[in-house]
Design an enzyme around this catalytic site. Sequence first.
Site, PDB file in Angstrom:
ATOM      1  N   TRP A   1      52.161   3.332 -34.780  1.00  0.00           N
ATOM      2  CA  TRP A   1      52.727   2.354 -35.652  1.00  0.00           C
ATOM      3  C   TRP A   1      54.382   2.332 -35.032  1.00  0.00           C
ATOM      4  O   TRP A   1      54.991   1.160 -34.973  1.00  0.00           O
ATOM      5  CB  TRP A   1      53.159   2.992 -36.928  1.00  0.00           C
ATOM      6  CG  TRP A   1      54.154   2.081 -37.746  1.00  0.00           C
ATOM      7  CD1 TRP A   1      53.720   1.167 -38.465  1.00  0.00           C
ATOM      8  CD2 TRP A   1      55.597   2.280 -37.979  1.00  0.00           C
ATOM      9  NE1 TRP A   1      54.864   0.565 -39.230  1.00  0.00           N
ATOM     10  CE2 TRP A   1      55.891   1.343 -38.763  1.00  0.00           C
ATOM     11  CE3 TRP A   1      56.387   3.138 -37.268  1.00  0.00           C
ATOM     12  CZ2 TRP A   1      57.259   1.346 -39.224  1.00  0.00           C
ATOM     13  CZ3 TRP A   1      57.709   3.020 -37.747  1.00  0.00           C
ATOM     14  CH2 TRP A   1      58.240   2.209 -38.555  1.00  0.00           C
ATOM     15  N   HIS A   2      54.695   2.986 -34.332  1.00  0.00           N
ATOM     16  CA  HIS A   2      56.087   3.114 -33.397  1.00  0.00           C
ATOM     17  C   HIS A   2      56.205   2.084 -32.254  1.00  0.00           C
ATOM     18  O   HIS A   2      57.087   1.582 -31.977  1.00  0.00           O
ATOM     19  CB  HIS A   2      56.633   4.445 -33.198  1.00  0.00           C
ATOM     20  CG  HIS A   2      57.116   5.163 -34.203  1.00  0.00           C
ATOM     21  ND1 HIS A   2      56.312   5.916 -35.027  1.00  0.00           N
ATOM     22  CD2 HIS A   2      58.114   5.479 -34.685  1.00  0.00           C
ATOM     23  CE1 HIS A   2      57.081   6.616 -36.044  1.00  0.00           C
ATOM     24  NE2 HIS A   2      58.339   6.247 -35.977  1.00  0.00           N
ATOM     25  N   GLY A   3      55.162   1.875 -31.547  1.00  0.00           N
ATOM     26  CA  GLY A   3      55.046   0.987 -30.481  1.00  0.00           C
ATOM     27  C   GLY A   3      53.843   0.844 -29.755  1.00  0.00           C
ATOM     28  O   GLY A   3      53.010   1.606 -29.950  1.00  0.00           O
TER      29      GLY A   3
END
Length: 479
Positions: free
Chosen positions: A325-327
């Site tokens: 989700w972060h990248g």
Amino acid sequence: MLFNSLDFAVFLPIVFLTYWILLNRNLQIQNLFLLIASYFFYGWWDIRFLGLIVWSSLVDYWIGISLSRVTKPQYRKLLLSLSLLMNIGLLGFFKYFNFFIESFAQAYSLFGAQINLSRLDIILPVGISFYTFQTLSYTIDVYRKKLTPTKDIVAFFAFVSFFPQLVAGPIERATNLLPQFFKKRRFNYTTATDGCKQILWGLAKKVIIADQCARYANDIFNNHDQYSGSTLVVGAFFFTFQIYGDFSGYSDIAIGTAKLFGFNLKINFATPYFSRDIAEFWRRWHISLSTWFRDYLYIPLGGSRVGKWLNVRNVFIVFIVSGFWHGANWTFVIWGTFNAILFLPLLLSNRNRSNLDTVASGRFIPHIKEVFQIFITFLLTMVAWIFFRADNLSHAVSYISKIFSSSIIVLPEIRPFNMFLYLLFFILFEWIGREREHVLNHRFFNSYNWFKYPLYFILMALILIHSNGTPEEFIYFQF
């Protein structure tokens, strides 16, 4: 628009005064004004992406109403699937399209063949991961019949785009934030002053701690091959406080700003670096995301109600998805996996819920055991952050390998006394206020005028001293 910019310093008072002085008699007009202000706030960055928020809001507004009118399970599932497909599809395209294209090409090359796939020049819309999860929580809760869908389109659109937490959270649930748009809001001086204090503390975290740590962390990470292992430890140490000061600082400003308008947002950070194990850390770090994954992924997968090994599977899925989700980078996947591995011994020994209270609750001095637990947890977290910060996996491996070399025993080349002094005071303040919503809410910083007003002045002075002409973006804008 950045919270730490002159633009926001002009924008906020204008919106605040208009909201309370000119529009305080009509709730619907207040909501409409907040919606317009929120769109202006977001459009200040790039007006083109306002269309994404409007489209996402419109689709989920319609699906919510449709779910209330449809009773057949297959049709309700179809509507929910449509929301998931639309929201996650947009997020996946803007955030992960190039990543999947490159990963596919690299995997294809392992079989001895080359494939040329063109990258797209895609600009990642700021905050898309946050408002996407916020609208999804609404649709899912309506589908589960935990929430009655609203027919007030202005209130719903204002809920999705509420400017204090639009760009980087907290990720609000519709069950908490949306009903607040239907309640008459009256100005409360105590709440407003508390909000101002929280904004001040958030700015101090961002400008005095995060931005100053970033100067050294960026230099060390970007030139890690030129420094000793001990200096790389310093770099990881500074980044650990950079990301905390940056992200929790944003959350404090967001929560404090919401208070100015009579809204209550959920706490997003609870002094996570005083955690005694990794499980406690994740209960205190980015709480709105952790609980989102718990409620909408972990529990639907079976949570802890299934067998032990299925529970282990569920934990790994949540951590890996959280990392992704972060990248769009394998470093985030490894970061999530690494945290899952750290969590695993606690899960297998049924100790993952051992530390539910605040460390040294009611005491100023912790026990030796607690100090040791906090130190070990902090070190493990700091190692994990190296993967998070690294440009790619080879960068992370090279960085960690050099730390565990003979050069770790030499004196670091970078040892800024002023930064260590700032961090010392910061840790002390956080420790004092660890049982409060924010540090400046603690009675120690509120009881004596001779102390609190000079403290506010010093914080504001340091913020001005360390601010430059171009405000630094918040780290989580890229997520």
